[in-house]
Scaffold this active site. Structure first.
Site, PDB file in Angstrom:
ATOM      1  N   ASP A 184       0.856  -1.174   0.000  1.00 46.68           N
ATOM      2  CA  ASP A 184       0.000   0.000   0.000  1.00 46.68           C
ATOM      3  C   ASP A 184       0.899   1.231   0.000  1.00 46.68           C
ATOM      4  O   ASP A 184       2.013   1.199   0.495  1.00 46.68           O
ATOM      5  CB  ASP A 184      -0.907  -0.033   1.229  1.00 46.68           C
ATOM      6  CG  ASP A 184      -1.905   1.107   1.246  1.00 46.68           C
ATOM      7  OD1 ASP A 184      -2.076   1.753   0.202  1.00 46.68           O
ATOM      8  OD2 ASP A 184      -2.503   1.348   2.304  1.00 46.68           O
ATOM      9  N   ASP A 400      -7.739  -7.553   0.215  1.00 41.87           N
ATOM     10  CA  ASP A 400      -6.863  -7.633   1.387  1.00 41.87           C
ATOM     11  C   ASP A 400      -7.615  -7.107   2.594  1.00 41.87           C
ATOM     12  O   ASP A 400      -8.520  -6.272   2.456  1.00 41.87           O
ATOM     13  CB  ASP A 400      -5.594  -6.806   1.184  1.00 41.87           C
ATOM     14  CG  ASP A 400      -5.820  -5.333   1.515  1.00 41.87           C
ATOM     15  OD1 ASP A 400      -5.482  -4.913   2.630  1.00 41.87           O
ATOM     16  OD2 ASP A 400      -6.371  -4.603   0.657  1.00 41.87           O
ATOM     17  N   CYS A 441     -11.423 -29.007   8.214  1.00 41.44           N
ATOM     18  CA  CYS A 441     -10.440 -27.965   7.922  1.00 41.44           C
ATOM     19  C   CYS A 441      -9.035 -28.557   8.013  1.00 41.44           C
ATOM     20  O   CYS A 441      -8.744 -29.374   8.896  1.00 41.44           O
ATOM     21  CB  CYS A 441     -10.595 -26.806   8.906  1.00 41.44           C
ATOM     22  SG  CYS A 441      -9.316 -25.540   8.775  1.00 41.44           S
ATOM     23  N   CYS A 443      -6.210 -26.846   8.615  1.00 41.84           N
ATOM     24  CA  CYS A 443      -5.254 -25.952   9.281  1.00 41.84           C
ATOM     25  C   CYS A 443      -4.504 -26.688  10.392  1.00 41.84           C
ATOM     26  O   CYS A 443      -4.860 -27.808  10.781  1.00 41.84           O
ATOM     27  CB  CYS A 443      -5.969 -24.733   9.843  1.00 41.84           C
ATOM     28  SG  CYS A 443      -6.869 -25.035  11.380  1.00 41.84           S
ATOM     29  N   CYS A 446      -6.994 -27.503  13.479  1.00 34.00           N
ATOM     30  CA  CYS A 446      -7.986 -28.565  13.273  1.00 34.00           C
ATOM     31  C   CYS A 446      -7.319 -29.893  12.926  1.00 34.00           C
ATOM     32  O   CYS A 446      -7.655 -30.941  13.493  1.00 34.00           O
ATOM     33  CB  CYS A 446      -8.970 -28.144  12.182  1.00 34.00           C
ATOM     34  SG  CYS A 446      -9.947 -26.671  12.599  1.00 34.00           S
TER      35      CYS A 446
END
Length: 533
Positions: A184, A400, A441, A443, A446
């Site tokens: 940015d 984003d 999930c 991840c 999990c």
């Protein structure tokens, strides 16, 4: 004794970028005048260019059918896995559109550090890192496999400095990240740090928030020291007034400086410095000044950009919430249309600042109907899952937001199903809940068998591992959502996907849930997707 501070010395840091070309500067009397290059625009016509079906045709590429009507041609598609060809005028970006479903698009943005499949969500690593995560976590884990992240120029310029980053080989090497980075420009800080900013035609001057806090601590320390000295000497506090001089550091960020810093950082996509006004402001004149200034500042950014061969400079559409014919969004878009040869992609800015959802979607829809279809579209600061589903239907490619990572630090996890689609792991309901956050999930939390009860206990005890696990989960959720959107577009069933997502979140009051918000219905309807409830 009356203690006070005096700031006799206020230092504005030297501009880092090249000097400003006077031809780009306007006098104050010109601040509210329509830019000269737009004097002959016919505002009765919709501002658009490079538009293909299903959008209305744009004059530059419209074709005439047998009945003599202007229609939009079909959008050219490129098969998956076609190698990019980086050519002028944008030698650092190739954009391949693989499939469409209505206005939703499955694409690949080829940039210097590899391909980015869209729709894509970019996690925010403001200072070059995702809190609680390592680059290996982001890349090597199949549940994430992020292709691009976002960092912030303003914050990196303050700490550790972009010169230091440049001297270490750029931000990729500095943070040991071999994939893409978007930065940015620092423009958003005009809103988020408005109390520390002074905006002029030259640029924006910020008080250093880190130094301001440091000075405050130094003053407090000095007061304590003097109080102790007075006690030792037997003086009364009321005998005299003590003045503690301080000096403050201010940073001037001109368009030239923003580009200089981003060139130092070496990010793959860089953003033009724009004049940003909070979307909830009611100062119409300030919006007008900011929109016209954004065009002047864009010219200064293009002029200062010295790494066109490996960095892509995106303009940012401003104009507040004015989507009227010939309004401020149209003014900004018309200015970009004139400068289109210099822009490899576009961003939609000025949102996610507290405006109503009805205003929000109308601005996104307006910009997507105007911006060319052969370039990527990036919606800045948007990260709610529902927003991504709706805005992808309207034609947005990239997003984003700090939302997934910031909420994780408060112990809030994303889950499928009923709105708002979040689970508060610090809530007492989780204390004896032995399920993982979200079954299926992939991840670390999990897949690793961390139950809600275990995470509840860890979060209550401020265990940093718990924050890292929830952060990983939320990002895995976002990546899975993006993969699902891409697959639905590829199979030309995005409308069905969006309807199911909305139905899962909003079961209706008759079924003990919430009704679908009117803005969701209206936005999807504008995209050609009807919602029954």
């Amino acid at each position: 004794m009356d203690y006070h501070t005096s700031s006799a010395t206020t230092h504005i840091s030297r501009a880092a970028g090249p000097p400003t070309d006077p031809k780009f500067l306007a006098d104050e009397k010109e601040f509210t005048k329509l830019p000269a290059e737009l004097a002959n625009i016919d505002w009765s016509h919709h501002i658009s260019w490079g538009k293909y079906a299903p959008y209305p045709p744009s004059d530059d590429i419209a074709i005439t059918n047998d009945a003599g009507e202007k229609i939009a041609p079909s959008l050219p598609l490129t098969p998956e896995n076609v190698a990019p060809q980086f050519v002028e005028p944008h030698p650092a970006l190739t954009f391949h559109i693989h499939a469409t479903s209505g206005r939703a698009r499955y694409t690949t943005v080829h940039i210097p550090h590899g391909p980015v499949s869209t729709p894509a969500f970019m996690p925010v690593g403001t200072k070059g890192t995702l809190k609680g995560m390592t680059p290996m976590d982001i890349v090597q884990d199949g549940a994430l496999n992020n292709q691009i992240i976002l960092s912030n120029t303003y914050h990196l310029a303050l700490q550790p400095s972009t010169e230091l980053i440049r001297d270490q080989g750029g931000l990729h090497k500095f943070m040991n990240w071999d994939r893409n980075i978007l930065t940015d420009s620092g423009g958003f800080q005009m809103v988020s740090l408005l109390k520390l900013a002074e905006i002029t035609e030259e640029g924006v001057t910020f008080e250093n928030p880190f130094e301001a806090e440091s000075l405050k601590q130094d003053v407090q320390k000095k007061i304590v020291e003097e109080e102790e000295a007075h006690v030792r000497c037997g003086k009364r506090h009321s005998d005299e007034e003590t003045s503690i001089p301080t000096k403050s550091q201010r940073m001037l960020l001109r368009p030239e400086d923003s580009i200089y810093h981003q060139n130092n950082i070496g990010s793959d996509i860089i953003m033009a410095l724009d004049d940003v006004v909070s979307s909830v402001s009611d100062d119409k004149t300030r919006f007008e000044i900011a929109t016209y200034r954004t065009l002047r500042w864009l010219d200064r950014c293009f002029s200062a950009h010295r790494r066109k061969h490996d960095q892509n400079l995106f303009p940012i559409v401003q104009g507040g919430l004015d989507v009227s014919r010939g309004g401020l969004r149209d003014v900004c878009l018309a200015g970009f249309r004139i400068r289109d040869d210099s822009a490899p992609g576009y961003a939609i800015g000025g949102l996610a600042g507290g405006e109503s959802k009805d205003d929000f979607w109308k601005v996104v829809d307006h910009c997507c109907r105007a911006l060319p279809d052969n370039k990527p579209r990036y919606l800045m600061g948007v990260g709610y899952p529902l927003d991504l589903v709706v805005c992808t239907a309207m034609g947005v490619d990239m997003y984003d937001c700090v939302y997934p990572t910031r909420t994780a630090r408060f112990g809030v996890a994303f889950v499928g199903g009923e709105a708002p689609g979040t689970l508060r792991l610090k809530a007492n309901d989780c204390a004896e809940d032995y399920r993982v956050i979200d079954k299926g999930c992939g991840c670390m939390a999990c897949k690793g068998g961390y139950t809600r009860a275990r995470l509840y206990s860890m979060l209550k005890n401020d265990n940093p591992l718990a924050v890292s696990l929830v952060t990983h989960h939320n990002l895995a959720y976002m990546m899975a959502l993006n993969r699902s959107m891409r697959e639905a577009i590829k199979n030309d069933c995005y409308g069905d996907f969006a309807r199911k997502f909305v139905d899962d979140q909003f079961r209706g009051k008759a079924n003990g849930g919430q009704d679908v918000p009117a803005w969701v219905k209206d936005a999807l309807d504008a995209a050609g997707i009807s919602i029954g409830k």
